[in-house]
Design a protein around this motif. Structure first.
Motif, PDB file in Angstrom:
ATOM      1  N   ARG A  97      40.707  48.257  49.581  1.00 58.59           N
ATOM      2  CA  ARG A  97      40.024  47.934  50.755  1.00 58.59           C
ATOM      3  C   ARG A  97      38.804  48.868  51.277  1.00 58.59           C
ATOM      4  O   ARG A  97      38.170  48.284  51.866  1.00 58.59           O
ATOM      5  CB  ARG A  97      40.993  48.107  52.280  1.00 58.59           C
ATOM      6  N   ASN A  98      38.832  50.066  50.739  1.00 58.62           N
ATOM      7  CA  ASN A  98      37.807  50.899  50.944  1.00 58.62           C
ATOM      8  C   ASN A  98      36.410  50.760  49.967  1.00 58.62           C
ATOM      9  O   ASN A  98      35.424  51.716  50.103  1.00 58.62           O
ATOM     10  CB  ASN A  98      38.166  52.313  50.709  1.00 58.62           C
ATOM     11  N   ILE A  99      36.411  49.960  49.113  1.00 59.78           N
ATOM     12  CA  ILE A  99      35.327  49.681  48.226  1.00 59.78           C
ATOM     13  C   ILE A  99      34.345  48.749  48.681  1.00 59.78           C
ATOM     14  O   ILE A  99      34.723  47.870  49.643  1.00 59.78           O
ATOM     15  CB  ILE A  99      35.632  49.359  46.706  1.00 59.78           C
ATOM     16  N   ASP A 100      33.204  48.523  48.138  1.00 58.13           N
ATOM     17  CA  ASP A 100      31.970  47.568  48.510  1.00 58.13           C
ATOM     18  C   ASP A 100      32.537  46.576  47.350  1.00 58.13           C
ATOM     19  O   ASP A 100      32.181  46.684  46.415  1.00 58.13           O
ATOM     20  CB  ASP A 100      30.726  48.168  48.447  1.00 58.13           C
ATOM     21  N   LEU A 101      32.949  45.491  47.912  1.00 56.32           N
ATOM     22  CA  LEU A 101      33.320  44.367  46.889  1.00 56.32           C
ATOM     23  C   LEU A 101      32.019  43.791  46.213  1.00 56.32           C
ATOM     24  O   LEU A 101      31.074  43.658  47.159  1.00 56.32           O
ATOM     25  CB  LEU A 101      33.911  43.239  47.465  1.00 56.32           C
ATOM     26  N   ALA A 102      32.096  43.435  44.992  1.00 56.42           N
ATOM     27  CA  ALA A 102      31.050  42.648  44.274  1.00 56.42           C
ATOM     28  C   ALA A 102      30.999  41.438  44.762  1.00 56.42           C
ATOM     29  O   ALA A 102      30.050  40.743  44.759  1.00 56.42           O
ATOM     30  CB  ALA A 102      31.090  42.886  42.926  1.00 56.42           C
ATOM     31  N   GLN A 146      36.128  41.273  55.961  1.00 58.15           N
ATOM     32  CA  GLN A 146      37.346  41.364  56.653  1.00 58.15           C
ATOM     33  C   GLN A 146      38.370  40.200  56.435  1.00 58.15           C
ATOM     34  O   GLN A 146      39.551  40.333  56.487  1.00 58.15           O
ATOM     35  CB  GLN A 146      37.135  41.466  58.147  1.00 58.15           C
ATOM     36  N   ARG A 147      37.774  38.787  56.247  1.00 55.96           N
ATOM     37  CA  ARG A 147      38.489  37.690  55.957  1.00 55.96           C
ATOM     38  C   ARG A 147      39.373  37.963  54.599  1.00 55.96           C
ATOM     39  O   ARG A 147      40.367  37.561  54.330  1.00 55.96           O
ATOM     40  CB  ARG A 147      37.481  36.536  55.683  1.00 55.96           C
ATOM     41  N   TRP A 148      38.424  38.603  53.336  1.00 54.23           N
ATOM     42  CA  TRP A 148      39.010  38.550  52.202  1.00 54.23           C
ATOM     43  C   TRP A 148      40.179  40.024  52.392  1.00 54.23           C
ATOM     44  O   TRP A 148      41.285  39.567  51.607  1.00 54.23           O
ATOM     45  CB  TRP A 148      38.184  39.301  51.179  1.00 54.23           C
ATOM     46  N   LEU A 149      40.012  40.874  53.160  1.00 54.67           N
ATOM     47  CA  LEU A 149      41.111  41.839  53.273  1.00 54.67           C
ATOM     48  C   LEU A 149      42.510  41.238  53.929  1.00 54.67           C
ATOM     49  O   LEU A 149      43.345  41.489  53.651  1.00 54.67           O
ATOM     50  CB  LEU A 149      40.652  43.011  54.047  1.00 54.67           C
ATOM     51  N   ALA A 150      42.189  40.322  54.800  1.00 56.08           N
ATOM     52  CA  ALA A 150      43.322  39.736  55.734  1.00 56.08           C
ATOM     53  C   ALA A 150      44.042  38.866  54.591  1.00 56.08           C
ATOM     54  O   ALA A 150      45.275  38.816  54.742  1.00 56.08           O
ATOM     55  CB  ALA A 150      42.618  38.910  56.830  1.00 56.08           C
ATOM     56  N   GLN A 151      43.242  37.966  53.741  1.00 51.58           N
ATOM     57  CA  GLN A 151      43.978  37.216  52.843  1.00 51.58           C
ATOM     58  C   GLN A 151      44.844  37.990  51.623  1.00 51.58           C
ATOM     59  O   GLN A 151      45.899  37.508  51.227  1.00 51.58           O
ATOM     60  CB  GLN A 151      42.833  36.320  52.048  1.00 51.58           C
TER      61      GLN A 151
END
Length: 304
Positions: free
Chosen positions: A164-169, A185-190
């Motif tokens: 969760r702590n990285i800058d996603l590509a 935030q949506r990706w993390l929730a999924q």
């Protein structure tokens, strides 16, 4: 005395005395019979017991072979309750050669996961962006277990997901993301929700069926450009995350983003023992996964 063609030996020959075939060899022979018209479109196959008798294999090998052909869209109605049926248009799936083309993850993963649950010790490793495809693919084997048709003694599942702590590509907004990025935030929730559902469904097998289950997640410090599933040290399923630019509404806001639809990624299958290339790919995929698991990955908590 007449013989019901739907329940006769597929080719009318008694099985020969020879070493037991693999499920891949059984699938290859049945695929050949479908391609050559020996097994005609819309006709019922012999029962799994009859196929096991003909090929001199265990029923588990027959089930795996039938599920492979179902994933290639050559068979329908593959279950333990009744004989499978040859697809109405099997030649469409066979166009271009003796083997069906790779299929999207949603079509290809489920029958292979179900086949993996025939083993007494199920081992599944997965590297992916979220666990949605794996969670969906677990549905049928879980139903089979609850129905009493499958009962592995042990299930080990390991999943590598981005931290969760990285800058996603990806997924990311086309414009540079703000500090409070709704896409992230949506990706993390999924990621968290799918992981929690997968873990809950599997761990429930302990209480309901007495199966020894372990489910472990670890976090990667990078965005995986591919997805990988390793099944029972026998099979590696591999797909690329292909990025596209698209528009989506998130929190009542229309955003342009770069994203990949993982459930539609084309899944390529490699099997231990199929040929030297496949065997090497499976072995090296395990080496790669284990190296990530044991070195740069970290503990992952499926929380907000």
């Amino acid at each position: 005395m007449g013989v019901d063609p739907e329940h006769a030996s597929v080719n009318g020959r008694k099985r020969s005395q020879r070493p037991q075939r693999s499920h891949r060899e059984v699938a290859d022979e049945l695929r050949h019979r479908i391609r050559t018209g020996v097994l005609r479109p819309g006709r019922r196959m012999p029962t799994q017991a009859e196929l096991a008798e003909e090929f001199g294999v265990e029923r588990g090998a027959v089930r795996r072979a039938l599920r492979v052909l179902q994933s290639e869209r050559l068979l329908t109605n593959v279950s333990r309750g009744s004989p499978a049926t040859v697809a109405a248009d099997p030649m469409g799936a066979l166009t271009g050669g003796p083997f069906a083309p790779p299929l999207p993850t949603t079509a290809a993963l489920a029958p292979r996961i179900e086949a993996a649950f025939d083993a007494p010790h199920v081992e599944i490793d997965a590297l992916c962006l979220t666990a949605i495809s794996l969670t969906l693919a677990m549905g049928e084997p879980l139903r089979q277990i609850h129905a009493g048709r499958l009962k592995p003694a042990k299930v080990d599942v390991r999943v590598l997901l981005p931290s969760r702590n990285i800058d996603l590509a990806f997924p990311i907004p086309v414009d540079r993301p703000s500090e409070d990025d709704p896409v992230h935030q949506r990706w993390l929730a999924q990621r968290n929700a799918q992981g929690q559902v997968l873990k809950h469904n599997l761990l429930a097998l302990r209480a309901t069926h007495g199966i020894d289950v372990r489910v472990t997640f670890r976090a990667l410090p990078f965005t995986p450009p591919v997805k990988l599933y390793l099944l029972n040290d026998r099979e590696a399923l591999f797909a690329y995350y292909t990025l596209r630019r698209r528009e989506q509404e998130i929190d009542h806001e229309h955003l342009e983003l770069y994203d990949a639809e993982g459930t539609r990624s084309i899944l390529f299958a490699f099997e231990q023992g199929a040929d030297p290339r496949d065997t090497t790919f499976v072995e090296q995929s395990h080496v790669w996964f284990d190296a990530l698991w044991e070195t740069i990955s970290s503990e992952l908590l499926l929380t907000g």
